[in-house]
Design a protein around this motif. Structure first.
Motif, PDB file in Angstrom:
ATOM      1  N   LEU A   1       4.113  11.068   8.012  1.00 43.80           N
ATOM      2  CA  LEU A   1       3.926  10.844   6.578  1.00 43.80           C
ATOM      3  C   LEU A   1       3.557   9.390   6.285  1.00 43.80           C
ATOM      4  N   ALA A   2       4.238   8.475   6.964  1.00 45.81           N
ATOM      5  CA  ALA A   2       4.014   7.054   6.702  1.00 45.81           C
ATOM      6  C   ALA A   2       2.591   6.641   7.066  1.00 45.81           C
ATOM      7  N   THR A   3       2.087   7.098   8.210  1.00 44.20           N
ATOM      8  CA  THR A   3       0.750   6.691   8.646  1.00 44.20           C
ATOM      9  C   THR A   3      -0.349   7.429   7.887  1.00 44.20           C
ATOM     10  N   GLY A   4      -0.008   8.560   7.298  1.00 43.00           N
ATOM     11  CA  GLY A   4      -0.997   9.266   6.484  1.00 43.00           C
ATOM     12  C   GLY A   4      -1.469   8.443   5.308  1.00 43.00           C
ATOM     13  N   SER A   5      -0.636   7.517   4.867  1.00 43.82           N
ATOM     14  CA  SER A   5      -0.999   6.675   3.729  1.00 43.82           C
ATOM     15  C   SER A   5      -1.991   5.575   4.106  1.00 43.82           C
ATOM     16  N   PHE A   6      -2.342   5.473   5.394  1.00 38.83           N
ATOM     17  CA  PHE A   6      -3.369   4.511   5.801  1.00 38.83           C
ATOM     18  C   PHE A   6      -4.711   4.828   5.138  1.00 38.83           C
ATOM     19  N   GLY A   7      -4.917   6.110   4.799  1.00 40.40           N
ATOM     20  CA  GLY A   7      -6.189   6.504   4.221  1.00 40.40           C
ATOM     21  C   GLY A   7      -7.289   6.703   5.247  1.00 40.40           C
TER      22      GLY A   7
ATOM     23  N   ILE B   1      -4.018  -2.970   8.542  1.00 46.33           N
ATOM     24  CA  ILE B   1      -3.711  -1.942   7.538  1.00 46.33           C
ATOM     25  C   ILE B   1      -2.234  -1.534   7.569  1.00 46.33           C
ATOM     26  N   ALA B   2      -1.429  -2.265   8.324  1.00 46.26           N
ATOM     27  CA  ALA B   2      -0.021  -1.900   8.474  1.00 46.26           C
ATOM     28  C   ALA B   2       0.711  -1.834   7.142  1.00 46.26           C
TER      29      ALA B   2
ATOM     30  N   PRO C   1      10.033   3.488   2.757  1.00 44.92           N
ATOM     31  CA  PRO C   1      11.104   4.457   2.458  1.00 44.92           C
ATOM     32  C   PRO C   1      11.321   4.696   0.968  1.00 44.92           C
ATOM     33  N   ASP C   2      11.249   3.633   0.162  1.00 45.80           N
ATOM     34  CA  ASP C   2      11.517   3.807  -1.271  1.00 45.80           C
ATOM     35  C   ASP C   2      10.355   4.466  -2.019  1.00 45.80           C
ATOM     36  N   GLN C   3       9.238   4.708  -1.325  1.00 46.77           N
ATOM     37  CA  GLN C   3       8.090   5.356  -1.947  1.00 46.77           C
ATOM     38  C   GLN C   3       8.022   6.845  -1.641  1.00 46.77           C
ATOM     39  N   VAL C   4       8.794   7.274  -0.666  1.00 50.01           N
ATOM     40  CA  VAL C   4       8.659   8.637  -0.147  1.00 50.01           C
ATOM     41  C   VAL C   4       8.892   9.704  -1.214  1.00 50.01           C
ATOM     42  N   ALA C   5       9.975   9.592  -1.954  1.00 50.36           N
ATOM     43  CA  ALA C   5      10.334  10.627  -2.928  1.00 50.36           C
ATOM     44  C   ALA C   5       9.221  10.846  -3.949  1.00 50.36           C
ATOM     45  N   ASP C   6       8.677   9.745  -4.476  1.00 52.53           N
ATOM     46  CA  ASP C   6       7.618   9.874  -5.482  1.00 52.53           C
ATOM     47  C   ASP C   6       6.355  10.483  -4.899  1.00 52.53           C
ATOM     48  N   VAL C   7       6.002  10.069  -3.691  1.00 53.78           N
ATOM     49  CA  VAL C   7       4.789  10.586  -3.058  1.00 53.78           C
ATOM     50  C   VAL C   7       4.927  12.080  -2.776  1.00 53.78           C
TER      51      VAL C   7
END
Length: 227
Positions: A38-44, A102-103, A109-115
């Motif tokens: 999930l975290a790396t998916g936000s790299f775009g 792009i790291a 972690p605090d963005q996960v719930a909203d995403v």
């Protein structure tokens, strides 16, 4: 979809044993594998369909022996290297990793719930008009292949290829995974829920009158003129 992952309806793999209620992960690294994906998916650098196809592209021997989250990590490793986020040597620990420019895009972690709450809607406007309506008899494309990319990703399952069904409803137009997984754009087209009788899909169904509902894009279907 002729790769080893297309297991639906395949014989010889044993019974499906339901998990005990409440069991989500079987090892302490499983939630970390999910979080990393999930975290790396936000790299775009890739989308959901590209990510799914990366797991499908694992070597057949690896796909057969890997556990569920090992497949996820294997696919993610492929995407990280192919997109220049890390090198093979960095992944193997042969060299010290270099900071990626792009790291900082990685999901925190605090963005996960909203995403996760926003999800990833795949409905899009399309200039392709629906040609089927509720109740129409249709036939799924005879071969479950990607017609745009040889050996590419498709959401048409092999067990439904060539089967006769009935349109249950139109979902509107949605991103076509066959194009989206290969960088060919979203190519949205009408998406239908199609009902198939168990006796149409399986050689020896235990309950022939059961029905299976499969979401299918318009390009997967043709009119059943023999209905």
């Amino acid at each position: 979809m002729s790769r080893v992952h297309d297991m639906g309806g395949r014989f010889g793999d044993g019974a499906v044993v339901p998990e005990a209620e409440g069991v989500i992960f079987h090892a302490d690294w499983h939630p970390r594998a999910l979080a990393l994906t999930l975290a790396t998916g936000s790299f775009g650098k890739w989308n959901l369909d590209i990510s799914r196809h990366a797991r499908e592209r694992l070597a057949p021997n690896d796909y057969a022996r890997f556990t569920y989250y090992e497949k996820w990590i294997g696919g993610l490793a492929t995407l990280l290297v192919e997109n220049g986020v890390v090198t093979r040597d960095e992944l193997a620990g042969r060299v010290e990793p270099s900071p990626s420019p792009i790291a900082e895009r990685a999901l925190k972690p605090d963005q996960v719930a909203d995403v996760l709450a926003k999800g990833g809607p795949a409905d899009r406007p399309s200039n392709i008009a629906p040609v089927f309506k509720t109740g129409d008899r249709v036939i799924a494309r005879r071969f479950a292949e990607n017609e745009k990319v040889d050996g590419g990703h498709t959401r048409l399952p092999g067990y439904a290829a060539g089967a006769r069904g009935r349109v249950l409803r139109l979902h509107g137009s949605h991103i076509l995974p066959d194009a989206h997984a290969h960088g060919l754009g979203e190519a949205p087209e009408p998406l239908y829920a199609v009902v198939f009788a168990a006796s149409e899909l399986w050689a020896h169904p235990e309950h022939p009158r059961d029905e299976v509902v499969i979401d299918m894009w318009q390009s997967y279907l043709r009119a059943d003129n023999e209905a």
